[in-house]
Design a protein around this motif. Structure first.
Motif, PDB file in Angstrom:
ATOM      1  N   ASP A 122       0.694   4.018  -2.957  1.00  0.00           N
ATOM      2  CA  ASP A 122       0.388   5.425  -2.658  1.00  0.00           C
ATOM      3  C   ASP A 122       1.485   6.345  -3.170  1.00  0.00           C
ATOM      4  O   ASP A 122       1.217   7.440  -3.685  1.00  0.00           O
ATOM      5  CB  ASP A 122       0.216   5.617  -1.151  1.00  0.00           C
ATOM      6  N   ASP A 170      -4.230  -0.618  -9.045  1.00  0.00           N
ATOM      7  CA  ASP A 170      -5.237  -0.297 -10.050  1.00  0.00           C
ATOM      8  C   ASP A 170      -5.632  -1.497 -10.887  1.00  0.00           C
ATOM      9  O   ASP A 170      -6.693  -1.498 -11.522  1.00  0.00           O
ATOM     10  CB  ASP A 170      -4.701   0.804 -10.984  1.00  0.00           C
ATOM     11  N   LYS A 183       0.826  -1.209   0.000  1.00  0.00           N
ATOM     12  CA  LYS A 183       0.000   0.000   0.000  1.00  0.00           C
ATOM     13  C   LYS A 183       0.859   1.258   0.000  1.00  0.00           C
ATOM     14  O   LYS A 183       0.571   2.227  -0.718  1.00  0.00           O
ATOM     15  CB  LYS A 183      -0.941   0.012   1.206  1.00  0.00           C
ATOM     16  N   GLY A 196      -4.524  -1.152  -2.871  1.00  0.00           N
ATOM     17  CA  GLY A 196      -4.768   0.005  -3.724  1.00  0.00           C
ATOM     18  C   GLY A 196      -4.311  -0.125  -5.155  1.00  0.00           C
ATOM     19  O   GLY A 196      -4.383   0.851  -5.924  1.00  0.00           O
ATOM     20  N   LYS A 255      -5.967  -5.606  -4.282  1.00  0.00           N
ATOM     21  CA  LYS A 255      -7.017  -4.579  -4.311  1.00  0.00           C
ATOM     22  C   LYS A 255      -7.019  -3.781  -3.012  1.00  0.00           C
ATOM     23  O   LYS A 255      -7.131  -2.552  -3.023  1.00  0.00           O
ATOM     24  CB  LYS A 255      -8.376  -5.231  -4.553  1.00  0.00           C
ATOM     25  N   HIS A 300       1.174   6.649  -6.975  1.00  0.00           N
ATOM     26  CA  HIS A 300      -0.031   7.407  -7.352  1.00  0.00           C
ATOM     27  C   HIS A 300       0.182   8.917  -7.227  1.00  0.00           C
ATOM     28  O   HIS A 300      -0.448   9.697  -7.954  1.00  0.00           O
ATOM     29  CB  HIS A 300      -1.201   6.982  -6.476  1.00  0.00           C
TER      30      HIS A 300
END
Length: 342
Positions: free
Chosen positions: A88, A160, A84, A158, A155, A91
């Motif tokens: 992050d 995609d 995660k 996070g 998922k 992103h």
């Protein structure tokens, strides 16, 4: 605008350009299988470089599914946190990020475990490989569940999208080839039976996870009587039927020694991608010794594939996109802080 920089979708996932970072094992974890600092900096650097989609390296669905003791894993909840944090970070710079979920099958050299495979055939007597155990019906059902559970963890972290690894001689690829699959049940024998496990897992992930799903295949194993491009077209059509969102077309890896090794030169695998693109209505990704912006343009403009994946070139050059923007006269796509370099 050059097609290189056009936004495009894989399923419901929109990418800012058509360049993808191919998954490449870094062997920088440890026996925990957890994401390390190296992974954070390595992948985030490519996100800063504006790669459209980053596919994180083969990540095992169980400890014996690792290629080595230094592979990433996502077989338990404790591993989600590191993924995660990585997601992050990427992103923040606008890249989409997918996780390649994988099982090494007979190619695993993990010290503490015995590999599993469709049939009891060792990969190599020259490498530190062990003779695998042939999977029974319980093993097959267990592997299906583990692929789905790992996709669900992806998922939660996070991601995609997820990419199902069915290439390069690892477990699912071993089921596909008649040279490594000598089973006499519903998962062996005919082409339909040999494709069954990959198709079933893809269908389950689409039904139970809901993320865009890519499948990476080896279009040809370069053996006279082995898996070939016509088999790959059949598999790609079957994957499209169950909702797979893109086919990522590589080649080789299932045999230590091959009969028909191609010359390794720029675009040497692209004819496989083109053949599959002509046969399906979902996006196709080309990969294999693609190193320049003009090669990417050639592939896209000639409808060889819908996206282009780069591997080693992105190890050499995290800012490939900015160099391409300069060469293709699309300077608006260069990060403003880096413009002075161009």
């Amino acid at each position: 605008m050059s097609r290189f920089f056009q936004k495009a979708n894989i399923g419901k996932m929109q990418l800012n350009n058509r360049i993808i970072m191919a998954p490449m094992c870094m062997y920088k974890s440890d026996n925990s299988g957890k994401v390390k600092n190296f992974h954070h900096f390595h992948y985030t650097a490519r996100a800063l470089g504006k790669i459209g989609l980053i596919i994180v390296e083969a990540t095992a669905i169980e400890p014996r599914g690792r290629i080595s003791n230094n592979d990433l894993g996502l077989w338990e909840k404790s591993q989600i946190k590191g993924h995660k944090k990585l997601v992050d970070s990427c992103h923040k710079f606008g890249s989409k990020i997918a996780l390649q979920i994988a099982h090494a099958g007979r190619k695993s050299i993990v010290k503490e475990t015995t590999p599993i495979a469709p049939s009891k055939i060792i990969f190599s007597k020259n490498l530190p490989c062990k003779m695998p155990n042939s999977m029974d019906s319980y093993d097959i059902e267990d592997i299906k569940k583990k692929f789905v559970k790992t996709a669900k963890r992806a998922k939660k972290a996070g991601y995609d999208a997820v990419e199902l690894h069915a290439a390069h001689g690892y477990l699912l690829c071993e089921f596909l080839s008649s040279l490594t699959n000598k089973r006499e049940d519903t998962y062996g024998g005919s082409l339909e039976n040999r494709c069954r496990l990959t198709v079933e897992i893809a269908k389950l992930i689409k039904q139970k996870v809901g993320l865009p799903l890519l499948v990476r295949i080896s279009a040809d194993e370069w053996m006279n009587e082995g898996w070939n491009i016509e088999d790959s077209v059949y598999l790609s059509k079957e994957l499209e039927k169950v909702g797979v969102d893109a086919i990522h077309v590589s080649a080789g890896g299932n045999q230590e020694v091959v009969d028909n090794m191609p010359e390794i030169k720029p675009l040497y695998q692209c004819h496989y991608a083109k053949k599959i693109k002509e046969s399906v209505n979902i996006p196709v990704i080309a990969v294999g010794f693609i190193t320049t912006p003009h090669e990417c343009e050639e592939i896209l403009n000639n409808n060889v594939s819908d996206f282009v994946a780069l591997g080693r070139e992105l190890l050499r050059n995290p800012n490939f996109i900015f160099n391409a923007a300069q060469e293709l006269n699309e300077r608006d796509f260069i990060e403003s802080s880096y413009l002075r370099a161009y």
